[in-house]
Write a protein that holds these residues in place. Structure first.
Motif, PDB file in Angstrom:
ATOM      1  N   ASN A  28      49.820  48.382  37.542  1.00 23.18           N
ATOM      2  CA  ASN A  28      50.046  47.482  38.675  1.00 23.18           C
ATOM      3  C   ASN A  28      48.787  47.420  39.527  1.00 23.18           C
ATOM      4  N   THR A  29      48.499  46.246  40.069  1.00 21.88           N
ATOM      5  CA  THR A  29      47.365  46.135  40.983  1.00 21.88           C
ATOM      6  C   THR A  29      47.849  46.490  42.389  1.00 21.88           C
ATOM      7  N   PRO A  30      46.952  46.987  43.236  1.00 25.47           N
ATOM      8  CA  PRO A  30      47.350  47.229  44.632  1.00 25.47           C
ATOM      9  C   PRO A  30      47.813  45.918  45.278  1.00 25.47           C
ATOM     10  N   ASP A  31      48.782  46.011  46.181  1.00 24.35           N
ATOM     11  CA  ASP A  31      49.391  44.820  46.786  1.00 24.35           C
ATOM     12  C   ASP A  31      48.370  43.883  47.424  1.00 24.35           C
ATOM     13  N   GLU A  32      47.359  44.445  48.053  1.00 26.69           N
ATOM     14  CA  GLU A  32      46.414  43.611  48.803  1.00 26.69           C
ATOM     15  C   GLU A  32      45.196  43.197  47.965  1.00 26.69           C
ATOM     16  N   ALA A  33      45.170  43.586  46.678  1.00 26.32           N
ATOM     17  CA  ALA A  33      43.978  43.342  45.847  1.00 26.32           C
ATOM     18  C   ALA A  33      43.817  41.863  45.510  1.00 26.32           C
ATOM     19  N   ALA A  34      42.560  41.436  45.453  1.00 22.62           N
ATOM     20  CA  ALA A  34      42.238  40.081  44.989  1.00 22.62           C
ATOM     21  C   ALA A  34      42.501  40.017  43.486  1.00 22.62           C
ATOM     22  N   LYS A  35      42.642  38.791  42.986  1.00 20.80           N
ATOM     23  CA  LYS A  35      42.919  38.639  41.552  1.00 20.80           C
ATOM     24  C   LYS A  35      41.613  38.725  40.758  1.00 20.80           C
ATOM     25  N   GLN A  36      41.021  39.905  40.818  1.00 16.51           N
ATOM     26  CA  GLN A  36      39.775  40.173  40.103  1.00 16.51           C
ATOM     27  C   GLN A  36      39.869  41.587  39.558  1.00 16.51           C
ATOM     28  N   PHE A  37      39.615  41.743  38.250  1.00 12.96           N
ATOM     29  CA  PHE A  37      39.787  43.040  37.596  1.00 12.96           C
ATOM     30  C   PHE A  37      38.875  44.106  38.195  1.00 12.96           C
ATOM     31  N   ARG A  38      39.439  45.308  38.391  1.00 12.82           N
ATOM     32  CA  ARG A  38      38.652  46.438  38.896  1.00 12.82           C
ATOM     33  C   ARG A  38      38.973  47.674  38.056  1.00 12.82           C
ATOM     34  N   ARG A  39      37.943  48.247  37.462  1.00 10.94           N
ATOM     35  CA  ARG A  39      38.111  49.421  36.592  1.00 10.94           C
ATOM     36  C   ARG A  39      38.761  50.586  37.337  1.00 10.94           C
ATOM     37  N   GLU A  40      38.503  50.718  38.647  1.00 15.49           N
ATOM     38  CA  GLU A  40      39.042  51.890  39.369  1.00 15.49           C
ATOM     39  C   GLU A  40      40.567  51.912  39.450  1.00 15.49           C
ATOM     40  N   TRP A  41      41.237  50.777  39.211  1.00 18.25           N
ATOM     41  CA  TRP A  41      42.708  50.787  39.180  1.00 18.25           C
ATOM     42  C   TRP A  41      43.217  51.767  38.135  1.00 18.25           C
ATOM     43  N   PHE A  42      42.419  51.982  37.078  1.00 18.10           N
ATOM     44  CA  PHE A  42      42.843  52.855  35.979  1.00 18.10           C
ATOM     45  C   PHE A  42      42.396  54.303  36.198  1.00 18.10           C
ATOM     46  N   GLN A  43      41.606  54.566  37.230  1.00 13.21           N
ATOM     47  CA  GLN A  43      41.045  55.890  37.418  1.00 13.21           C
ATOM     48  C   GLN A  43      41.729  56.684  38.515  1.00 13.21           C
ATOM     49  N   GLY A  44      42.635  56.068  39.243  1.00  8.55           N
ATOM     50  CA  GLY A  44      43.348  56.787  40.301  1.00  8.55           C
ATOM     51  C   GLY A  44      44.533  57.542  39.733  1.00  8.55           C
ATOM     52  N   ASP A  45      45.528  57.793  40.576  1.00  5.07           N
ATOM     53  CA  ASP A  45      46.699  58.537  40.110  1.00  5.07           C
ATOM     54  C   ASP A  45      47.885  57.621  39.816  1.00  5.07           C
ATOM     55  N   GLY A  46      47.646  56.314  39.787  1.00  2.00           N
ATOM     56  CA  GLY A  46      48.717  55.382  39.437  1.00  2.00           C
ATOM     57  C   GLY A  46      49.060  55.451  37.956  1.00  2.00           C
ATOM     58  N   MET A  47      50.255  55.010  37.608  1.00  2.00           N
ATOM     59  CA  MET A  47      50.689  55.069  36.225  1.00  2.00           C
ATOM     60  C   MET A  47      50.033  53.953  35.402  1.00  2.00           C
ATOM     61  N   VAL A  48      49.523  54.329  34.244  1.00  2.00           N
ATOM     62  CA  VAL A  48      48.928  53.371  33.309  1.00  2.00           C
ATOM     63  C   VAL A  48      49.769  53.383  32.045  1.00  2.00           C
ATOM     64  N   ARG A  49      50.173  52.196  31.601  1.00  2.00           N
ATOM     65  CA  ARG A  49      50.919  52.098  30.344  1.00  2.00           C
ATOM     66  C   ARG A  49      49.970  51.642  29.252  1.00  2.00           C
ATOM     67  N   ARG A  50      50.384  51.849  28.002  1.00  2.00           N
ATOM     68  CA  ARG A  50      49.488  51.608  26.880  1.00  2.00           C
ATOM     69  C   ARG A  50      50.301  51.134  25.676  1.00  2.00           C
ATOM     70  N   LYS A  51      49.710  50.211  24.932  1.00  2.00           N
ATOM     71  CA  LYS A  51      50.328  49.732  23.696  1.00  2.00           C
ATOM     72  C   LYS A  51      49.257  49.679  22.609  1.00  2.00           C
ATOM     73  N   ASN A  52      49.529  50.311  21.474  1.00  2.00           N
ATOM     74  CA  ASN A  52      48.590  50.306  20.354  1.00  2.00           C
ATOM     75  C   ASN A  52      48.944  49.200  19.367  1.00  2.00           C
ATOM     76  N   LEU A  53      47.923  48.494  18.906  1.00  2.00           N
ATOM     77  CA  LEU A  53      48.080  47.497  17.850  1.00  2.00           C
ATOM     78  C   LEU A  53      47.164  47.905  16.695  1.00  2.00           C
ATOM     79  N   PRO A  54      47.737  48.528  15.647  1.00  2.00           N
ATOM     80  CA  PRO A  54      46.912  48.925  14.508  1.00  2.00           C
ATOM     81  C   PRO A  54      46.328  47.690  13.817  1.00  2.00           C
ATOM     82  N   ILE A  55      45.173  47.889  13.189  1.00  2.00           N
ATOM     83  CA  ILE A  55      44.524  46.825  12.430  1.00  2.00           C
ATOM     84  C   ILE A  55      44.814  47.053  10.958  1.00  2.00           C
TER      85      ILE A  55
END
Length: 127
Positions: free
Chosen positions: A96-123
């Protein structure tokens, strides 16, 4: 704060794997559709197990609820049967992006303590 709510679901088309077909003496590109099925804006990022052979464009972005994006996954030419392809996959991570964040990707969203989900797609490589 957005980080306390777990990220909702995303949908990918294809849903379980990516298939490339021979011949492998030229670059192949396969498109994946990613849809944010949740009610919150998410930031997403792709990773790959083989940076030499596999590319993703765009590699990261932001999706509003119910919005989707078309992602190009490319496979560069390689010597099929002479290289190990067993562990090749792309992984999409989203949070999830922070509520007040602009619609621009920021790598630090993945480096804090927020939950990150993941999906693998094998080749899968067809001879």
């Amino acid at each position: 704060m957005a980080q306390s709510v777990p990220p909702g679901d995303i949908a990918t088309q294809p849903g379980t794997k990516i298939v490339f077909n021979a011949p492998y003496d030229d670059k192949h590109t396969y498109h994946i559709k990613v849809t944010n099925s949740s009610a919150r804006r998410i930031g997403w990022a792709f990773k790959t197990t083989n940076m030499k052979r596999l590319g993703v464009d765009p590699a990261a972005g932001v999706l509003d609820p119910k919005e989707n994006a078309l992602i190009a996954v490319s496979c560069d030419a390689f010597a099929y049967g002479q290289e190990d392809t067993n562990n090749d996959r792309v992984t999409i991570e989203w949070t999830n992006t922070p509520d007040e964040a602009a619609k621009q990707f920021r790598r630090e969203w993945f480096q804090g303590d927020g939950m990150v989900r993941r999906k693998n797609l094998p080749i899968e490589y067809n001879p």
